[in-house]
Design a protein around this motif. Structure first.
Motif, PDB file in Angstrom:
ATOM      1  N   VAL A 280     -40.183 -23.297 -24.837  1.00  0.00           N
ATOM      2  CA  VAL A 280     -41.332 -23.540 -23.937  1.00  0.00           C
ATOM      3  C   VAL A 280     -40.565 -23.471 -22.013  1.00  0.00           C
ATOM      4  CG1 VAL A 280     -42.996 -23.692 -25.638  1.00  0.00           C
ATOM      5  CG2 VAL A 280     -42.326 -25.076 -23.650  1.00  0.00           C
ATOM      6  N   GLY A 281     -41.605 -22.316 -21.845  1.00  0.00           N
ATOM      7  CA  GLY A 281     -41.014 -23.209 -19.752  1.00  0.00           C
ATOM      8  C   GLY A 281     -40.877 -21.835 -19.051  1.00  0.00           C
ATOM      9  N   ASP A 282     -40.269 -21.565 -18.276  1.00  0.00           N
ATOM     10  CA  ASP A 282     -40.012 -20.249 -16.948  1.00  0.00           C
ATOM     11  C   ASP A 282     -39.468 -19.623 -17.379  1.00  0.00           C
ATOM     12  OD1 ASP A 282     -37.984 -22.029 -16.211  1.00  0.00           O
ATOM     13  OD2 ASP A 282     -39.380 -23.326 -14.847  1.00  0.00           O
ATOM     14  N   SER A 283     -38.702 -19.131 -16.499  1.00  0.00           N
ATOM     15  CA  SER A 283     -37.790 -17.775 -15.885  1.00  0.00           C
ATOM     16  C   SER A 283     -36.576 -17.909 -16.524  1.00  0.00           C
ATOM     17  CB  SER A 283     -37.709 -17.132 -15.086  1.00  0.00           C
ATOM     18  OG  SER A 283     -37.351 -18.599 -13.860  1.00  0.00           O
ATOM     19  N   PHE A 284     -36.055 -19.597 -16.335  1.00  0.00           N
ATOM     20  CA  PHE A 284     -35.224 -19.737 -17.462  1.00  0.00           C
ATOM     21  C   PHE A 284     -34.778 -19.492 -18.617  1.00  0.00           C
ATOM     22  CE2 PHE A 284     -32.527 -23.300 -18.247  1.00  0.00           C
ATOM     23  CZ  PHE A 284     -31.224 -23.152 -18.604  1.00  0.00           C
ATOM     24  N   THR A 285     -35.681 -19.691 -19.000  1.00  0.00           N
ATOM     25  CA  THR A 285     -35.926 -20.091 -20.826  1.00  0.00           C
ATOM     26  C   THR A 285     -36.137 -18.240 -21.762  1.00  0.00           C
ATOM     27  OG1 THR A 285     -36.402 -22.335 -20.649  1.00  0.00           O
ATOM     28  CG2 THR A 285     -36.772 -20.923 -23.034  1.00  0.00           C
ATOM     29  N   GLU A 286     -37.333 -17.889 -20.646  1.00  0.00           N
ATOM     30  CA  GLU A 286     -37.289 -16.352 -20.478  1.00  0.00           C
ATOM     31  C   GLU A 286     -36.236 -15.604 -21.451  1.00  0.00           C
ATOM     32  OE1 GLU A 286     -39.724 -12.404 -18.507  1.00  0.00           O
ATOM     33  OE2 GLU A 286     -39.772 -14.784 -17.849  1.00  0.00           O
ATOM     34  N   GLY A 287     -35.194 -16.374 -19.875  1.00  0.00           N
ATOM     35  CA  GLY A 287     -33.692 -15.259 -20.010  1.00  0.00           C
ATOM     36  C   GLY A 287     -33.659 -14.345 -18.961  1.00  0.00           C
ATOM     37  N   LEU A 288     -34.241 -15.308 -17.664  1.00  0.00           N
ATOM     38  CA  LEU A 288     -34.609 -13.786 -16.529  1.00  0.00           C
ATOM     39  C   LEU A 288     -33.168 -13.153 -16.378  1.00  0.00           C
ATOM     40  CD1 LEU A 288     -36.384 -11.981 -14.834  1.00  0.00           C
ATOM     41  CD2 LEU A 288     -36.156 -14.000 -13.188  1.00  0.00           C
TER      42      LEU A 288
ATOM     43  N   ARG B  38     -32.963 -11.674 -22.837  1.00  0.00           N
ATOM     44  CA  ARG B  38     -32.105 -12.596 -23.338  1.00  0.00           C
ATOM     45  C   ARG B  38     -31.964 -13.737 -23.192  1.00  0.00           C
ATOM     46  NH1 ARG B  38     -25.619 -11.567 -25.611  1.00  0.00           N
ATOM     47  NH2 ARG B  38     -25.701 -11.828 -23.972  1.00  0.00           N
ATOM     48  N   GLY B  39     -31.223 -14.165 -22.740  1.00  0.00           N
ATOM     49  CA  GLY B  39     -31.163 -15.512 -22.540  1.00  0.00           C
ATOM     50  C   GLY B  39     -30.394 -16.403 -22.972  1.00  0.00           C
ATOM     51  N   TRP B  40     -30.493 -18.156 -22.583  1.00  0.00           N
ATOM     52  CA  TRP B  40     -30.145 -19.272 -23.842  1.00  0.00           C
ATOM     53  C   TRP B  40     -30.985 -19.495 -25.143  1.00  0.00           C
ATOM     54  CZ3 TRP B  40     -32.228 -23.836 -24.547  1.00  0.00           C
ATOM     55  CH2 TRP B  40     -33.099 -23.859 -23.550  1.00  0.00           C
ATOM     56  N   ALA B  41     -32.154 -18.857 -24.837  1.00  0.00           N
ATOM     57  CA  ALA B  41     -33.210 -19.825 -25.766  1.00  0.00           C
ATOM     58  C   ALA B  41     -32.376 -19.316 -26.872  1.00  0.00           C
ATOM     59  CB  ALA B  41     -34.382 -19.721 -25.104  1.00  0.00           C
ATOM     60  N   ASP B  42     -32.491 -17.706 -26.886  1.00  0.00           N
ATOM     61  CA  ASP B  42     -32.505 -16.844 -27.991  1.00  0.00           C
ATOM     62  C   ASP B  42     -30.934 -17.225 -28.062  1.00  0.00           C
ATOM     63  OD1 ASP B  42     -34.455 -16.025 -26.749  1.00  0.00           O
ATOM     64  OD2 ASP B  42     -34.426 -13.209 -26.168  1.00  0.00           O
ATOM     65  N   GLN B  43     -30.393 -16.960 -27.572  1.00  0.00           N
ATOM     66  CA  GLN B  43     -28.735 -16.867 -28.120  1.00  0.00           C
ATOM     67  C   GLN B  43     -28.606 -18.446 -28.997  1.00  0.00           C
ATOM     68  OE1 GLN B  43     -25.439 -16.398 -25.248  1.00  0.00           O
ATOM     69  NE2 GLN B  43     -26.880 -15.733 -24.025  1.00  0.00           N
ATOM     70  N   LEU B  44     -29.116 -19.415 -28.427  1.00  0.00           N
ATOM     71  CA  LEU B  44     -29.430 -20.643 -29.003  1.00  0.00           C
ATOM     72  C   LEU B  44     -30.236 -20.237 -30.614  1.00  0.00           C
ATOM     73  CD1 LEU B  44     -29.092 -23.873 -29.938  1.00  0.00           C
ATOM     74  CD2 LEU B  44     -31.141 -23.897 -28.738  1.00  0.00           C
ATOM     75  N   ALA B  45     -30.671 -19.761 -30.118  1.00  0.00           N
ATOM     76  CA  ALA B  45     -31.628 -19.238 -31.853  1.00  0.00           C
ATOM     77  C   ALA B  45     -30.813 -18.211 -32.853  1.00  0.00           C
ATOM     78  CB  ALA B  45     -33.066 -18.614 -31.693  1.00  0.00           C
ATOM     79  N   SER B  46     -29.950 -17.709 -32.236  1.00  0.00           N
ATOM     80  CA  SER B  46     -29.140 -16.774 -32.798  1.00  0.00           C
ATOM     81  C   SER B  46     -28.057 -17.471 -33.072  1.00  0.00           C
ATOM     82  CB  SER B  46     -28.644 -15.394 -32.198  1.00  0.00           C
ATOM     83  OG  SER B  46     -29.542 -15.194 -31.059  1.00  0.00           O
ATOM     84  N   HIS B  47     -27.451 -18.578 -32.654  1.00  0.00           N
ATOM     85  CA  HIS B  47     -26.150 -19.923 -32.845  1.00  0.00           C
ATOM     86  C   HIS B  47     -27.497 -20.134 -34.322  1.00  0.00           C
ATOM     87  CE1 HIS B  47     -23.711 -17.971 -30.019  1.00  0.00           C
ATOM     88  NE2 HIS B  47     -24.564 -18.454 -29.242  1.00  0.00           N
ATOM     89  N   LEU B  48     -27.883 -20.971 -34.395  1.00  0.00           N
ATOM     90  CA  LEU B  48     -28.509 -21.686 -35.282  1.00  0.00           C
ATOM     91  C   LEU B  48     -28.912 -21.157 -36.423  1.00  0.00           C
ATOM     92  CD1 LEU B  48     -31.009 -23.853 -32.853  1.00  0.00           C
ATOM     93  CD2 LEU B  48     -29.462 -25.099 -33.722  1.00  0.00           C
ATOM     94  N   SER B  49     -29.532 -19.970 -36.050  1.00  0.00           N
ATOM     95  CA  SER B  49     -29.919 -19.228 -37.403  1.00  0.00           C
ATOM     96  C   SER B  49     -28.748 -18.314 -38.212  1.00  0.00           C
ATOM     97  CB  SER B  49     -31.010 -17.667 -36.966  1.00  0.00           C
ATOM     98  OG  SER B  49     -30.965 -16.760 -38.063  1.00  0.00           O
ATOM     99  N   ALA B  50     -27.590 -18.136 -37.493  1.00  0.00           N
ATOM    100  CA  ALA B  50     -26.277 -18.014 -38.005  1.00  0.00           C
ATOM    101  C   ALA B  50     -24.980 -18.865 -39.133  1.00  0.00           C
ATOM    102  CB  ALA B  50     -24.596 -17.155 -37.206  1.00  0.00           C
ATOM    103  N   ARG B  51     -26.050 -19.594 -38.455  1.00  0.00           N
ATOM    104  CA  ARG B  51     -25.631 -21.033 -39.333  1.00  0.00           C
ATOM    105  C   ARG B  51     -26.217 -21.386 -40.674  1.00  0.00           C
ATOM    106  NH1 ARG B  51     -22.677 -25.580 -34.075  1.00  0.00           N
ATOM    107  NH2 ARG B  51     -21.837 -23.598 -33.361  1.00  0.00           N
ATOM    108  N   ARG B  52     -27.001 -21.327 -40.357  1.00  0.00           N
ATOM    109  CA  ARG B  52     -28.129 -21.264 -41.216  1.00  0.00           C
ATOM    110  C   ARG B  52     -27.864 -20.212 -42.268  1.00  0.00           C
ATOM    111  NH1 ARG B  52     -32.512 -24.308 -41.855  1.00  0.00           N
ATOM    112  NH2 ARG B  52     -33.595 -22.806 -42.614  1.00  0.00           N
ATOM    113  N   THR B  53     -28.288 -19.337 -42.243  1.00  0.00           N
ATOM    114  CA  THR B  53     -27.456 -18.044 -43.562  1.00  0.00           C
ATOM    115  C   THR B  53     -26.600 -17.867 -43.612  1.00  0.00           C
ATOM    116  OG1 THR B  53     -27.082 -16.416 -41.296  1.00  0.00           O
ATOM    117  CG2 THR B  53     -29.447 -16.661 -41.955  1.00  0.00           C
TER     118      THR B  53
END
Length: 289
Positions: free
Chosen positions: A38-46, A58-73
């Protein structure tokens, strides 16, 4: 970037406040299965649009989610479920009253709650009130059993304009660390990132990050969560560039005033936001591909 948790320290959170589990050992898969940002333009990925201006941000939060998901799978676990409710231009109060309740309804075990930058840009802001509102939301999320990732503000001492907000950002960042300590939250320490002092990390509007800036923040978020980063140079300063000729600087400043500062000031006078009528880009927690 570090967690505010310190189980050996004299001011460690009470057991009831501590997030479930400790920092992950090297090679351990992330324990979180559902992450909501949750947040503003920074987390939206402007400004992080690697596939072109017409492609989704995309943005940092999307990339963080990708990193976490890749390590889980990679460890044989299901992919991370991820939602991003952030909308550009949002002040802290709408983030807390609109996005946080929606996030809580999704029953996440990890929430990144990053905001306050738009409030701090306003000279009349009451930073203590913004921090008090933030703390109440963190307490609710922690009571739900979710881990919370907070963030300091950026150190804008190299910005000719935004550095006028540096003292307010510093006070807010001190509040963030205190809130994290009291409630057992994680802290993304943007203020301490040396690489972000280089203006090559910043987009044309001089307020948002470039693609490389977002990528480095995503690595810093991994470190803040107690996980090893994917790239060891995530906070290495860039090699210095030769001085920019004065005429080129003047032309760049004129372009910035015309294309970014003037439209922003006009919206402020009209009490409008760049995020008016916009909705979250990823409103439902879906598995990360």
């Amino acid at each position: 970037m570090t967690s505010a948790r310190d189980p050996e320290g004299p001011t460690a959170p009470r057991p009831a406040d501590a997030p479930p589990g400790g920092p992950a050992a090297a090679g351990d898969p992330p324990r979180w299965s559902r992450y909501v940002a949750v947040g503003d333009s920074f987390t939206e990925g402007l400004w992080d649009a690697p596939d072109g201006e017409d492609a989704p941000l995309r943005g940092w939060a999307d990339q963080l989610a990708s990193h976490l998901s890749a390590r889980r799978t990679a460890a044989g676990l299901p992919a991370l479920e991820y939602a991003n409710l952030a909308v550009r231009g949002r002040l802290m109060r709408p983030i807390l009253t609109e996005q946080v309740p929606a996030a809580r309804a999704m029953a996440p075990d990890l929430v990144s709650l990053v905001g306050g930058g738009n409030d701090i840009l306003r000279p009349s802001v009451d930073v203590d009130r913004v921090a008090a509102d933030l703390e109440r939301a963190v307490a609710r999320l922690r009571a739900d059993g979710a881990d919370v990732l907070l963030s300091t503000g950026f150190d804008a001492r190299e910005s000719p304009l935004v550095r006028t907000t540096r003292s307010r950002t510093g006070v807010f960042s001190a509040h963030v660390w205190s809130i994290a300590r009291r409630h057992g939250a994680f802290v993304l320490d943007l203020w301490g990132m040396r690489s972000l002092l280089d203006w090559r990390m910043w987009a044309e509007d001089r307020i948002h990050l470039t693609t490389d800036g977002h990528a480095r923040v995503a690595q810093a978020a991994l470190v803040a969560l107690g996980l090893p980063p994917d790239r060891p140079d995530w906070d290495d300063p860039l090699a210095p560039l030769p001085p920019v000729p004065r005429l080129e600087r003047v032309r760049a400043d004129a372009h910035w005033l015309r294309e970014h500062a003037y439209p922003w000031a006009t919206r402020r006078l009209r009490r409008r936001s760049s995020g008016d009528a916009r909705v979250a880009k990823r409103p439902d927690p879906l598995p990360v591909d």
